[in-house]
Design an enzyme around this catalytic site. Structure first.
Site, PDB file in Angstrom:
ATOM      1  N   CYS A  48       5.509 -13.987   8.166  1.00  0.00           N
ATOM      2  CA  CYS A  48       4.119 -13.611   7.862  1.00  0.00           C
ATOM      3  C   CYS A  48       3.940 -13.274   6.378  1.00  0.00           C
ATOM      4  CB  CYS A  48       3.728 -12.426   8.724  1.00  0.00           C
ATOM      5  SG  CYS A  48       2.173 -11.637   8.257  1.00  0.00           S
ATOM      6  N   CYS A 187      -9.872  -1.711  -5.331  1.00  0.00           N
ATOM      7  CA  CYS A 187     -10.670  -2.591  -6.191  1.00  0.00           C
ATOM      8  C   CYS A 187     -10.071  -2.732  -7.593  1.00  0.00           C
ATOM      9  CB  CYS A 187     -12.094  -2.037  -6.270  1.00  0.00           C
ATOM     10  SG  CYS A 187     -13.101  -2.730  -7.594  1.00  0.00           S
TER      11      CYS A 187
END
Length: 378
Positions: A48, A187
């Protein structure tokens, strides 16, 4: 006896692969989970990509709590294999990488996310790596166990941090102008803004009526605030005037210089980039014009200009007293007062500044460096 090279290499590999993340599977899961210690468990799949992105940060988290292995478990399970842990926890490694919290009795306390979604890569703005870093910064394990991690603490900040409970009290205060950055921990743009914003907050710290604040608008606990002000992207910066509490979007640049200039205009302040006051501080436009006329005028005209200054001073405020004082000195015949006072005050300020620096800086080290340079030149 010669040390085997193969043994040496094996030892190096073992050392390099040492991990504070405990590996669990069907053979040891039940012997660890629910045996008196709370545990954070990652269910991963070796193939993954999201799991691979998380791996180094998860290792960092485990390292931070390595000193408390007797109190908390940081573990991982290969959820791509077969076995009871996978079935019992209903994990689908194809679609998610759950981070689950188990209490000391082995009961799943919650799907570990706190204020965040379980599958961050399903939101285009997030990456698993950023999510994991935010997880570490929240120190949620510390909150649940009372154990202190060894993650370095962030430096103190002059930015006022707001949340759902404190936002209105600060921002809607009619005596204050407030600039607020609505940010999210993951962010990238917010991270680039942060150091500039920190500098602005330090510069405006002396200005009690001009507040530099921040709120984590991505935190679920602050969702009502984010919704109220229509926050759809990060960072969003809004200015709340003390005279009108309907916010104004800040659309200027994101450097310290640009934000300082904006706040000076909005707050009526005169702060300089990097701290202190700028070259306009204390000046009054009407008095500036009158002062120059007074200085170059003949003695017969000065009294009239002085009277004008006294009339202006009635409504001009405290700053005008400095203009009046200088006029009186010059009018009393001290014609060289302005030049002499300028030089002496500058010298006095410099001396005081030098002395104050001695309290926070080791001058003796500077002296040693200077002597060393001089000897090198000889």
């Amino acid at each position: 006896m010669l040390f085997s090279f193969s043994v040496f290499v094996s030892a190096l590999i073992a050392g390099a692969s040492a991990s504070n993340v405990l590996e669990l599977d069907t053979s040891n899961f039940d012997s660890v989970i629910g045996k008196g210690k709370p545990a954070l468990v990652e269910f991963f799949a070796p193939w993954c990509g999201h799991c691979k992105n998380l791996a180094p940060t998860y290792e960092q988290l485990a390292d931070a709590f390595a000193h408390a292995k007797d109190k908390v478990v940081i573990a991982k399970v290969d959820a791509d294999g077969e076995g009871k842990p996978l079935e019992r926890n209903m994990v689908s490694p194809v679609s998610q990488v759950p981070l689950k919290w188990f209490n000391a009795n082995g009961e799943e306390d919650e799907k570990y996310s706190e204020a965040r979604i379980l599958m961050p890569w399903q939101t285009s703005e997030l990456s698993l790596t950023c999510y994991a870093h935010a997880l570490i910064q929240q120190s949620s394990i510390t909150k649940k166990t009372g154990i202190k991690s060894k993650i370095p603490q962030p430096p103190p900040t002059d930015v006022l941090v707001l949340d759902q409970t404190s936002f209105d009290e600060v921002v809607l205060d009619s005596s204050k102008n407030v600039i607020v950055s609505f940010t999210a921990p993951w962010c990238g743009h917010c991270k680039r803004l942060k150091p500039e914003y920190e500098k602005v907050a330090s510069t405006f710290k002396p200005e009690s009526k001009c507040v530099v604040a921040n709120i984590d608008a991505d935190d679920k606990k602050n969702s009502k605030i984010a919704q109220k002000y229509g926050i759809t992207g990060f960072p969003t910066v809004k200015f709340f005037s003390k005279d009108k509490k309907e916010p104004e979007d800040y659309e200027g640049g994101r450097t310290e210089e640009e934000i300082v200039a904006y706040l000076n205009e909005k707050c009526g302040t005169q702060r300089a980039v990097g701290g202190g006051l700028n070259d306009e501080a204390g000046l009054l436009t009407d008095f500036d014009t009158l002062a120059h006329k007074f200085f170059i005028a003949p003695t017969t005209v000065r009294d009239s200009l002085y009277q004008q200054a006294l009339q202006l001073a009635v409504s001009a405020g405290p700053a005008s007293k400095h203009y009046i004082r200088v006029m009186e000195k010059v009018a009393n015949g001290t014609t060289e007062y302005v030049e002499k006072e300028s030089k002496s005050k500058l010298d006095e300020i410099k001396v005081k500044a030098n002395i104050l620096k001695s309290f926070v800086h080791d001058r003796s080290e500077d002296a040693k460096d200077k002597i060393g340079r001089e000897e090198a030149e000889l």
